[in-house]
Design a protein around this motif. Structure first.
Motif, PDB file in Angstrom:
ATOM      1  N   LYS A 184       0.825  -1.212   0.000  1.00  0.00           N
ATOM      2  CA  LYS A 184       0.000   0.000   0.000  1.00  0.00           C
ATOM      3  C   LYS A 184       0.859   1.262   0.000  1.00  0.00           C
ATOM      4  CE  LYS A 184      -1.919  -1.130   3.915  1.00  0.00           C
ATOM      5  NZ  LYS A 184      -1.181  -2.346   4.261  1.00  0.00           N
ATOM      6  N   SER A 185       1.795   1.308   0.948  1.00  0.00           N
ATOM      7  CA  SER A 185       2.636   2.511   1.044  1.00  0.00           C
ATOM      8  C   SER A 185       3.461   2.686  -0.216  1.00  0.00           C
ATOM      9  CB  SER A 185       3.577   2.422   2.240  1.00  0.00           C
ATOM     10  OG  SER A 185       2.842   2.417   3.429  1.00  0.00           O
ATOM     11  N   THR A 186       3.951   1.589  -0.752  1.00  0.00           N
ATOM     12  CA  THR A 186       4.757   1.672  -1.967  1.00  0.00           C
ATOM     13  C   THR A 186       3.919   2.237  -3.108  1.00  0.00           C
ATOM     14  OG1 THR A 186       5.924  -0.293  -1.190  1.00  0.00           O
ATOM     15  CG2 THR A 186       6.273   0.361  -3.472  1.00  0.00           C
TER      16      THR A 186
ATOM     17  N   MET B 288      -2.964   9.976   1.482  1.00  0.00           N
ATOM     18  CA  MET B 288      -2.952   9.778   2.929  1.00  0.00           C
ATOM     19  C   MET B 288      -2.621   8.333   3.270  1.00  0.00           C
ATOM     20  SD  MET B 288      -6.380  11.959   3.717  1.00  0.00           S
ATOM     21  CE  MET B 288      -5.806  12.959   5.049  1.00  0.00           C
ATOM     22  N   ASP B 289      -1.449   8.159   3.880  1.00  0.00           N
ATOM     23  CA  ASP B 289      -1.001   6.812   4.226  1.00  0.00           C
ATOM     24  C   ASP B 289      -1.320   6.537   5.700  1.00  0.00           C
ATOM     25  OD1 ASP B 289       0.171   4.378   4.375  1.00  0.00           O
ATOM     26  OD2 ASP B 289       2.117   5.002   3.577  1.00  0.00           O
ATOM     27  N   GLU B 290      -2.395   5.833   5.919  1.00  0.00           N
ATOM     28  CA  GLU B 290      -2.870   5.526   7.273  1.00  0.00           C
ATOM     29  C   GLU B 290      -2.874   6.750   8.180  1.00  0.00           C
ATOM     30  OE1 GLU B 290      -1.651   1.915   8.967  1.00  0.00           O
ATOM     31  OE2 GLU B 290      -1.206   0.957   7.055  1.00  0.00           O
ATOM     32  N   PRO B 291      -3.607   7.776   7.773  1.00  0.00           N
ATOM     33  CA  PRO B 291      -3.524   9.026   8.526  1.00  0.00           C
ATOM     34  C   PRO B 291      -4.182   8.960   9.896  1.00  0.00           C
ATOM     35  CG  PRO B 291      -5.207   9.188   6.859  1.00  0.00           C
ATOM     36  CD  PRO B 291      -4.528   7.884   6.639  1.00  0.00           C
TER      37      PRO B 291
ATOM     38  N   PHE C  78       1.973  11.079   6.045  1.00  0.00           N
ATOM     39  CA  PHE C  78       2.830   9.900   6.127  1.00  0.00           C
ATOM     40  C   PHE C  78       2.410   8.971   7.254  1.00  0.00           C
ATOM     41  CE2 PHE C  78       5.163  12.951   3.770  1.00  0.00           C
ATOM     42  CZ  PHE C  78       5.878  12.202   2.864  1.00  0.00           C
ATOM     43  N   GLN C  79       2.595   7.685   6.982  1.00  0.00           N
ATOM     44  CA  GLN C  79       2.232   6.660   7.959  1.00  0.00           C
ATOM     45  C   GLN C  79       2.969   6.884   9.283  1.00  0.00           C
ATOM     46  OE1 GLN C  79       2.898   2.725   6.445  1.00  0.00           O
ATOM     47  NE2 GLN C  79       1.970   1.733   8.196  1.00  0.00           N
ATOM     48  N   HIS C  80       4.249   7.213   9.187  1.00  0.00           N
ATOM     49  CA  HIS C  80       5.018   7.429  10.417  1.00  0.00           C
ATOM     50  C   HIS C  80       5.230   8.910  10.672  1.00  0.00           C
ATOM     51  CE1 HIS C  80       5.476   3.168  10.469  1.00  0.00           C
ATOM     52  NE2 HIS C  80       5.992   3.186   9.257  1.00  0.00           N
TER      53      HIS C  80
HETATM   54 MG   LIG Z   1       2.495   1.222   4.848  1.00  0.00          MG
END
Ligand SMILES: [Mg+2]
Ligand SMILES: Nc1ncnc2c1ncn2[C@@H]1O[C@H](COP(=O)(O)OP(=O)(O)OP(=O)(O)O)[C@@H](O)[C@H]1O
Lengths: 419, 299
Positions: free
Chosen positions: A64-66, A190-193, A114-116
């Motif tokens: 997903k993030s990629t 939005m990556d797992e916001p 970002f996820q992190h």
């Molecule tokens: Mg990810």
């Protein structure tokens, strides 16, 4: 607005040579074992409409993030194309943009959560939130104003002068969100916001996001692990497995019609009452359970199951004219009205002489509420008010328990409810 | 067969007899060649700016009345680190003054400040360049190794030959000797910035330059300050050694004391150097921890 055509990303020293293996149909784990390359994304395609919330779901490591990073080319895709269309920017092939064009695209049209979090530790919350505006070279006063606005929006208005390390994980995540919202980009990646937020704030933020998206017409590509979140905010959902997109559809389609075993397992524990609609589970008038008789006033239907005496009359356009039982006409009311009129503090009286109607897009939760008011089958109508079918207890129960619509499973209801 | 064995035995016993590398002669020739051809260049283009900065710094520092100077040092220490460091600095430098070597102290401090000024002026850009280009880094690294590991005395001879004696050759040798940590740690600090921050900056459309100045540099600042600290310490040690070729200051006190067998004079100079070193160390360390990029490290 954003279209991905066969996007692939392979991690390793010689990604190009692996593309051929993928085309031969080798799996991600085979390639990893034989060549040491990791397939991040494999031939992913989708088309996101302007103003849509497009959700990507999948297990950890499914890519997903990629994939989302390929959209703004923070990760360079190994193959495929990303197209971006916007009234302001025109139509762009993101994958062929040069450095400067790509920078403009990121600066003006796409922003990212970002996820992190990736908050800048040496900047205050406010100057983190306004980073994008700084890059856009907006004047100082404007930056301050917008920065304060977005911080207020995410509930951190008081924290502008704090540093990220002084904030909890959930608060940091909201700063990341504020930073992305501030640039007023039309597209939000939005990556797992919301993954680090507690349930209450999460629901608030989901509503806020929906509001922003509808009011300001943002297009959102949204990654989540949380199925209910996906169902709540997604217009469409893509399910990823091992780098591939294996199904794209509306929440209801995915719930009712999972394409593979994997998708089925994925959605197994979803709450269907907010997703599945009356139109999906309605018993159509064409079913064998409904008897159709022609007469000069239009068509008449007799629902046989349990209510042999009900007779539904339609006018020539297909709308409900009346419902008769033993030559007595029953009162008809829209379901919505009945629910709204209900006093909150006690159970309504359940009538067996009231016919409720609802549009086909009504979700099961609403239909169930209506069910408290009337024991008779609910009439489901389409957009133009024509009768689509009936919803009775068997339809509701199988819809909730088995996430199935009537069109798939006629037999269950028949055997359960034979007169 | 017998001859071959004989040859091998001789080779094992004394291999150095077989080849004679004329290294001394070659280096002497090379230095002589540089001196012959570039001495004027160095004296017209390199000496004046170094001397100018040195004179400026020394003029400014010695114009401050010592009492004011001590108060200023106290304030600086407090601001950079804590009131303790301020007080420590005040007492240390005060002590040096009371021992009667205030003027040499100011000269040494001026030498250090001048050397560090040039180290930063060249070291910082070189460090940044190293962090951006792997190739440049690969070329520069052995050069830095040589600069850093060559014994400081060895610099003195060519420095004298090119710049004659005095403060300037001392400063040149000091700059060459003290610059490597500045370059190295600037490079390291920038390379160490986590890629997620760079990614975020890229995602918002930052240019390379914006990424450098808004993200990488501030986050690398604590490491760069550590490099500055090392550069200052190395400068101080070299500035003292440079007394041999005519640089003034506390080093000269030590050197002159030793020459005249005046142990007291030599030790007073030595103590002054140690105290100055400690003061500079504490203050620059405090500055490093104050850098905004140090924030996430305190977690
Ligand atoms: Mg990810
Ligand atoms: N820089 C990289 N180098 C090598 N492999 C990578 C890299 N980034 C990701 N991968 C691999 O690509 C695959 C997909 O990773 P990705 O981060 O996209 O997963 P994800 O779906 O976002 O997972 P999560 O839900 O845990 O965030 C994983 O197998 C991962 O190991």
């Amino acid at each position: 607005m954003i279209r991905a055509e066969g996007v692939s990303k392979i991690f390793g020293p010689q990604p190009a040579s692996i593309m051929a293996l993928l085309e031969q149909g080798k799996s991600k784990s085979e390639i990893q074992q034989e060549t040491g390359h990791v397939v991040g994304v494999n031939n992913a395609s989708f088309d996101i409409a302007p103003g849509e919330v497009f959700v990507i779901m999948g297990l950890s490591g499914s890519g997903k993030s990629t994939l989302i990073r390929c959209v703004n080319r923070i990760i360079e895709p190994t193959g495929g194309r990303i197209l971006f269309k916007d009234p302001e920017a025109g139509e762009l092939d993101v994958t062929t943009l040069d450095y400067e064009q790509l920078r403009m695209l990121r600066k003006q049209h796409m922003s990212m959560v970002f996820q992190h979090f990736a908050l800048f530790p040496h900047r205050t919350v406010l100057s983190n939130a306004t980073y994008g505006l700084e890059i856009q070279r907006r004047p100082d006063s404007e930056r301050k104003r917008i920065g304060q606005e977005v911080l207020d929006m995410v509930g951190l208005g008081e924290w502008g002068q704090a540093y990220p390390s002084e904030l909890s994980g959930g608060m940091q995540q909201r700063v990341g969100l504020a930073r992305a919202l501030a640039t007023q980009a039309r597209v939000l990646l939005m990556d797992e916001p919301f993954s680090a937020l507690d349930p209450l704030i999460k629901v608030n933020m989901q509503q806020e996001l929906k509001r922003i998206q509808q009011e300001l017409q943002r297009t959102i590509l949204f990654i989540t692990h949380d199925l209910d979140e996906a169902m709540r905010i997604g217009d469409r959902i893509a399910i990823m497995e091992d780098g591939e997109i294996i199904q794209i559809g509306s929440p209801e389609e995915i719930l009712v019609n999972p394409r593979t075993e994997y998708v089925a397992r994925f959605v197994e524990h979803a709450d269907p009452t907010g997703v599945i609609t009356a139109g999906t589970i309605a018993l159509p008038f064409t079913s064998s359970l409904v008897q159709r008789v022609g007469n000069r006033y239009g068509l008449q239907y007799f629902a046989r199951r349990g209510y042999p005496r009900l007779r539904y009359g339609q006018d020539s356009t297909g709308r409900l004219k009346h419902v008769m039982t033993n030559e007595r006409e029953l009162p008809v009311q829209p379901l919505e009205q009945v629910i709204e009129a209900r006093a909150a503090d006690h159970l309504p009286e359940r009538r067996d002489d009231l016919i409720l109607t609802c549009p086909e897009t009504t979700v099961l939760r609403q239909v169930l509420r209506g069910r408290l008011h009337s024991a008779l089958p609910i009439v489901v109508t389409d957009r133009d008010g024509r009768i689509r079918g009936l919803v009775d207890d068997p339809e509701l129960i199988s819809g909730i328990l088995e996430k199935r619509g009537h069109f798939q499973q006629d037999t269950v209801t028949t055997s359960d409810c034979a007169p | 067969m017998g001859e071959l064995l004989e040859f091998l035995r001789a080779l094992l016993n004394d291999p150095f007899d077989f080849v004679d590398l004329p290294a001394r002669q070659a280096i002497t020739d090379a230095v002589n060649w540089v001196v012959a051809n570039f001495r004027d260049f160095f004296r017209t283009y390199v000496s004046p700016p170094v001397r100018g900065v040195m004179n400026g710094v020394h003029g400014a520092l010695s114009a401050i009345p010592p009492g004011m100077f001590l108060l200023g040092v106290f304030a600086l220490g407090w601001w950079a680190a804590s009131w303790r460091v301020g007080l420590f600095s005040l007492i240390s430098l005060g002590l040096v003054g009371f021992m009667g070597v205030w003027d040499p102290l100011i000269i040494t401090l001026s030498l250090v400040v001048t050397a560090v000024f040039f180290c930063v002026l060249f070291g910082l850009p070189l460090g940044i360049l190293c962090s951006r280009s792997d190739r440049f880094n690969a070329i520069l690294r052995p050069v830095l190794d040589i600069m850093q590991t060559t014994p400081p005395f060895v610099y003195l001879v060519p420095a004298v030959m090119l710049f004659s004696i005095g403060n300037v050759p001392g400063l040149i040798a000091t700059i060459v000797f003290a610059m490597p940590p500045m370059i190295r740690l600037t490079n390291l600090g920038i390379r160490q910035v986590q890629s997620e921050f760079i990614e975020a900056a890229v995602a918002f459309g930052s240019t390379h330059r914006q990424i450098l100045w808004k993200i990488q540099f501030p986050l690398a600042l604590p490491t760069i300050m550590a490099g500055l600290n090392q550069t200052i310490m190395l400068s101080l040690s070299m500035v003292v050694i440079a007394a041999i070729i005519g640089a003034g200051g506390l080093g000269l006190e030590v050197y002159a004391g030793l020459e005249r067998l005046n142990i007291g004079q030599a030790f007073v100079g030595g103590i002054g150097i140690v105290l100055l070193a400690m003061v500079l160390d504490r203050i620059t360390q405090g500055l490093g921890e104050k850098a905004p990029g140090a924030r996430h490290k305190s977690e």
